[in-house]
Design a protein around this motif. Structure first.
Motif, PDB file in Angstrom:
ATOM      1  N   ALA A  75       0.845  -1.197   0.000  1.00  9.35           N
ATOM      2  CA  ALA A  75       0.000   0.000   0.000  1.00  9.35           C
ATOM      3  C   ALA A  75       0.878   1.244   0.000  1.00  9.35           C
ATOM      4  CB  ALA A  75      -0.923  -0.008   1.216  1.00  9.35           C
ATOM      5  N   LEU A  76       0.569   2.176  -0.894  1.00 10.06           N
ATOM      6  CA  LEU A  76       1.376   3.381  -1.049  1.00 10.06           C
ATOM      7  C   LEU A  76       0.595   4.612  -0.614  1.00 10.06           C
ATOM      8  CD1 LEU A  76       2.841   2.555  -4.571  1.00 10.06           C
ATOM      9  CD2 LEU A  76       3.888   2.119  -2.341  1.00 10.06           C
ATOM     10  N   PRO A  77       1.275   5.622  -0.084  1.00  7.22           N
ATOM     11  CA  PRO A  77       0.583   6.841   0.362  1.00  7.22           C
ATOM     12  C   PRO A  77      -0.080   7.572  -0.801  1.00  7.22           C
ATOM     13  CG  PRO A  77       2.837   6.746   1.214  1.00  7.22           C
ATOM     14  CD  PRO A  77       2.712   5.673   0.181  1.00  7.22           C
ATOM     15  N   ASP A  78      -1.197   8.223  -0.522  1.00  6.00           N
ATOM     16  CA  ASP A  78      -1.874   9.045  -1.526  1.00  6.00           C
ATOM     17  C   ASP A  78      -1.164  10.389  -1.642  1.00  6.00           C
ATOM     18  OD1 ASP A  78      -3.821   7.130  -2.085  1.00  6.00           O
ATOM     19  OD2 ASP A  78      -5.096   7.822  -0.426  1.00  6.00           O
ATOM     20  N   VAL A  79      -1.177  10.941  -2.857  1.00  9.68           N
ATOM     21  CA  VAL A  79      -0.581  12.258  -3.092  1.00  9.68           C
ATOM     22  C   VAL A  79      -1.600  13.142  -3.800  1.00  9.68           C
ATOM     23  CG1 VAL A  79       1.748  11.318  -3.257  1.00  9.68           C
ATOM     24  CG2 VAL A  79       0.388  11.594  -5.325  1.00  9.68           C
ATOM     25  N   THR A  80      -1.350  14.428  -3.796  1.00 10.87           N
ATOM     26  CA  THR A  80      -2.217  15.371  -4.503  1.00 10.87           C
ATOM     27  C   THR A  80      -2.120  15.106  -5.999  1.00 10.87           C
ATOM     28  OG1 THR A  80      -1.769  17.023  -2.805  1.00 10.87           O
ATOM     29  CG2 THR A  80      -2.749  17.810  -4.869  1.00 10.87           C
ATOM     30  N   PRO A  81      -3.229  14.834  -6.682  1.00 11.40           N
ATOM     31  CA  PRO A  81      -3.159  14.414  -8.086  1.00 11.40           C
ATOM     32  C   PRO A  81      -2.663  15.491  -9.046  1.00 11.40           C
ATOM     33  CG  PRO A  81      -5.436  14.749  -7.406  1.00 11.40           C
ATOM     34  CD  PRO A  81      -4.603  14.832  -6.167  1.00 11.40           C
ATOM     35  N   ASP A  82      -2.969  16.768  -8.788  1.00 11.02           N
ATOM     36  CA  ASP A  82      -2.558  17.837  -9.699  1.00 11.02           C
ATOM     37  C   ASP A  82      -2.195  19.078  -8.883  1.00 11.02           C
ATOM     38  OD1 ASP A  82      -2.051  19.458 -11.829  1.00 11.02           O
ATOM     39  OD2 ASP A  82      -4.120  19.612 -12.515  1.00 11.02           O
ATOM     40  N   PRO A  83      -1.021  19.070  -8.232  1.00 10.93           N
ATOM     41  CA  PRO A  83      -0.687  20.147  -7.289  1.00 10.93           C
ATOM     42  C   PRO A  83      -0.548  21.516  -7.942  1.00 10.93           C
ATOM     43  CG  PRO A  83       1.223  18.776  -7.718  1.00 10.93           C
ATOM     44  CD  PRO A  83       0.063  18.080  -8.339  1.00 10.93           C
ATOM     45  N   LEU A  84      -0.141  21.555  -9.227  1.00 11.76           N
ATOM     46  CA  LEU A  84       0.090  22.842  -9.893  1.00 11.76           C
ATOM     47  C   LEU A  84      -1.052  23.244 -10.832  1.00 11.76           C
ATOM     48  CD1 LEU A  84       3.879  22.425 -10.812  1.00 11.76           C
ATOM     49  CD2 LEU A  84       2.862  23.346  -8.731  1.00 11.76           C
ATOM     50  N   LYS A  85      -2.130  22.438 -10.881  1.00 16.73           N
ATOM     51  CA  LYS A  85      -3.243  22.698 -11.810  1.00 16.73           C
ATOM     52  C   LYS A  85      -2.705  22.891 -13.230  1.00 16.73           C
ATOM     53  CE  LYS A  85      -5.914  22.685  -8.240  1.00 16.73           C
ATOM     54  NZ  LYS A  85      -6.682  21.458  -7.948  1.00 16.73           N
ATOM     55  N   PHE A  86      -1.848  21.962 -13.622  1.00 12.90           N
ATOM     56  CA  PHE A  86      -1.112  22.089 -14.882  1.00 12.90           C
ATOM     57  C   PHE A  86      -1.993  21.736 -16.077  1.00 12.90           C
ATOM     58  CE2 PHE A  86       1.805  20.980 -18.237  1.00 12.90           C
ATOM     59  CZ  PHE A  86       2.884  21.827 -18.055  1.00 12.90           C
ATOM     60  N   ARG A  87      -1.795  22.507 -17.145  1.00  9.60           N
ATOM     61  CA  ARG A  87      -2.517  22.228 -18.377  1.00  9.60           C
ATOM     62  C   ARG A  87      -1.667  22.663 -19.568  1.00  9.60           C
ATOM     63  NH1 ARG A  87      -8.816  23.319 -19.872  1.00  9.60           N
ATOM     64  NH2 ARG A  87      -8.691  22.657 -22.039  1.00  9.60           N
ATOM     65  N   ASP A  88      -1.537  21.748 -20.555  1.00 10.95           N
ATOM     66  CA  ASP A  88      -0.924  22.131 -21.823  1.00 10.95           C
ATOM     67  C   ASP A  88      -1.981  21.960 -22.903  1.00 10.95           C
ATOM     68  OD1 ASP A  88      -0.902  19.305 -21.955  1.00 10.95           O
ATOM     69  OD2 ASP A  88       1.175  19.239 -21.294  1.00 10.95           O
ATOM     70  N   GLU A  89      -1.811  20.999 -23.810  1.00 15.87           N
ATOM     71  CA  GLU A  89      -2.881  20.705 -24.763  1.00 15.87           C
ATOM     72  C   GLU A  89      -4.038  19.981 -24.081  1.00 15.87           C
ATOM     73  OE1 GLU A  89      -1.074  18.468 -27.829  1.00 15.87           O
ATOM     74  OE2 GLU A  89       0.050  20.159 -28.659  1.00 15.87           O
ATOM     75  N   LYS A  90      -3.736  19.431 -22.917  1.00 13.50           N
ATOM     76  CA  LYS A  90      -4.707  18.628 -22.188  1.00 13.50           C
ATOM     77  C   LYS A  90      -4.477  18.817 -20.695  1.00 13.50           C
ATOM     78  CE  LYS A  90      -6.413  13.878 -22.535  1.00 13.50           C
ATOM     79  NZ  LYS A  90      -6.118  12.548 -23.100  1.00 13.50           N
ATOM     80  N   LYS A  91      -5.513  18.687 -19.896  1.00  8.53           N
ATOM     81  CA  LYS A  91      -5.355  18.808 -18.456  1.00  8.53           C
ATOM     82  C   LYS A  91      -4.519  17.641 -17.930  1.00  8.53           C
ATOM     83  CE  LYS A  91      -9.609  21.315 -17.325  1.00  8.53           C
ATOM     84  NZ  LYS A  91     -10.885  21.244 -16.573  1.00  8.53           N
ATOM     85  N   TYR A  92      -3.667  17.952 -16.943  1.00 14.31           N
ATOM     86  CA  TYR A  92      -2.823  16.916 -16.339  1.00 14.31           C
ATOM     87  C   TYR A  92      -3.673  15.822 -15.693  1.00 14.31           C
ATOM     88  CZ  TYR A  92       0.625  14.850 -13.148  1.00 14.31           C
ATOM     89  OH  TYR A  92       1.431  13.976 -12.470  1.00 14.31           O
ATOM     90  N   VAL A  93      -4.766  16.191 -15.045  1.00 16.12           N
ATOM     91  CA  VAL A  93      -5.620  15.196 -14.402  1.00 16.12           C
ATOM     92  C   VAL A  93      -6.212  14.249 -15.439  1.00 16.12           C
ATOM     93  CG1 VAL A  93      -6.200  16.508 -12.332  1.00 16.12           C
ATOM     94  CG2 VAL A  93      -7.514  16.884 -14.419  1.00 16.12           C
ATOM     95  N   ASP A  94      -6.496  14.759 -16.641  1.00 15.30           N
ATOM     96  CA  ASP A  94      -7.017  13.907 -17.705  1.00 15.30           C
ATOM     97  C   ASP A  94      -5.944  12.960 -18.223  1.00 15.30           C
ATOM     98  OD1 ASP A  94      -9.491  15.118 -17.507  1.00 15.30           O
ATOM     99  OD2 ASP A  94      -9.078  16.596 -19.077  1.00 15.30           O
ATOM    100  N   ARG A  95      -4.716  13.430 -18.286  1.00 16.85           N
ATOM    101  CA  ARG A  95      -3.611  12.561 -18.716  1.00 16.85           C
ATOM    102  C   ARG A  95      -3.421  11.406 -17.726  1.00 16.85           C
ATOM    103  NH1 ARG A  95      -0.747  14.520 -22.940  1.00 16.85           N
ATOM    104  NH2 ARG A  95      -0.830  16.767 -23.369  1.00 16.85           N
TER     105      ARG A  95
END
Length: 313
Positions: A75-95
């Motif tokens: 079991a691994l610790p959870d991390v913030t999925p998108d800490p910088l709210k990054f987006r290029d051609e596509k949202k980081y969370v979608d990638r």
């Protein structure tokens, strides 16, 4: 005629058409030969004719290492999925969602705990199919947790590295995983437990600049690309032509960067032998001995003593 050509003929074609899987045949990147996928899979993803080592996903790699293909998923610790709210051609969370759906992994690194020829080991596998095996916060947490577990269980830690480097979508937070993993490796050293690194194709960037080159023993698979910057960038910087085979496993072995180049078929017994030598362990139990079932694989994270590996789905 329109009825015959537009309706009857397509129906006949559909009846005779057979569905063929897209990955039924594989083309060898080295020799160009076509090989049946099932033959390559049965051969540990090594092309039979050319011995070209193809990439292995995390689950296949863990199966090839652990006794009876059984292990605990750590079991691994959870991390913030998108800490910088990054987006290029596509949202980081979608990638991330797309990568998880395609690979069935939570992130680029899987950590397992089980037996290797009867001896308890912790194994971390970096999957290049998950966003190029890039090192982000989740991958850094996985390496750190695996090293901590190896210290707790007093067992060797083996990592299979495969990465394009740090994950740009997490910026400085991904770069901070380099010193974090380095400190965790030092913690394992202080516990006097072996740290073995297997460099697979490719291992580059920030991963090479941190935990991937800190092993007590550095092993590479044949033909693996290993380096920090790309060959073209180096040539443009120093304005010289690089030697042939530069940054390949065999070249690095000749120049002292890795200790050995091991064929994938010999990798499991080589790792088991190294673990025995580095831990000064006596003769180990037979790997064919059946393991005893346990209640829950998740218990391994908090169990006070080493437990036998449980069947992994």
């Amino acid at each position: 005629m329109n009825w015959l050509t537009n309706v009857v003929r397509p129906k006949i074609r559909n009846m005779l058409r057979r569905e063929t899987p897209e990955n039924l045949w594989i083309k060898c990147p080295d020799s160009g030969q076509l090989v049946f996928y099932k033959d390559v899979e049965a051969n540990q993803f090594v092309i039979p004719g050319s011995n070209y080592h193809m990439r292995m996903n995390a689950v296949a790699r863990l199966k090839s290492i652990f006794d009876n293909e059984t292990w605990y998923d750590v079991a691994l610790p959870d991390v913030t999925p998108d800490p910088l709210k990054f987006r290029d051609e596509k949202k980081y969370v979608d990638r991330i969602k797309d990568a998880r759906a395609r690979t069935n992994l939570n992130d680029a690194i899987n950590v397992g705990y089980g037996k290797l020829e009867g001896a308890a080991v912790v194994v971390a596998v970096q999957d290049f199919d998950f966003m190029g095996g890039s090192l982000g916060m989740a991958a850094g947490e996985a390496i750190v947790r695996g090293l901590e577990l190896a210290v707790e269980k007093k067992s060797p830690f083996i990592v299979f590295a495969a990465s394009g480097g740090a994950r740009m979508q997490e910026g400085i937070l991904s770069l901070m995983q380099m010193p974090r993993t380095t400190v965790a490796v030092q913690m394992l050293r202080e516990a006097k437990q072996p740290y073995i690194v297997v460099l697979t194709n490719p291992t580059t960037g920030g991963v090479t600049a941190s935990y991937a080159m800190l092993g007590d023993v550095q092993i590479a698979e044949p033909g693996a690309l290993i380096g920090f910057a790309g060959a073209r960038v180096i040539e443009q910087t120093i304005r010289e032509k690089l030697p042939e085979g530069f940054q390949r496993a065999e070249y690095l072995k000749e120049h002292g960067m890795v200790d050995m180049v091991v064929h994938r078929h010999e990798l499991r017994p080589t790792l088991a032998r190294l673990c025995r030598l580095l831990t000064r362990a006596p003769a180990l139990e037979s790997a064919s001995k059946p393991v005893q079932p346990v209640v829950s694989p998740a218990q391994i994270v908090s169990a006070p003593e080493t437990a036998p590996a449980a069947p992994h789905a």
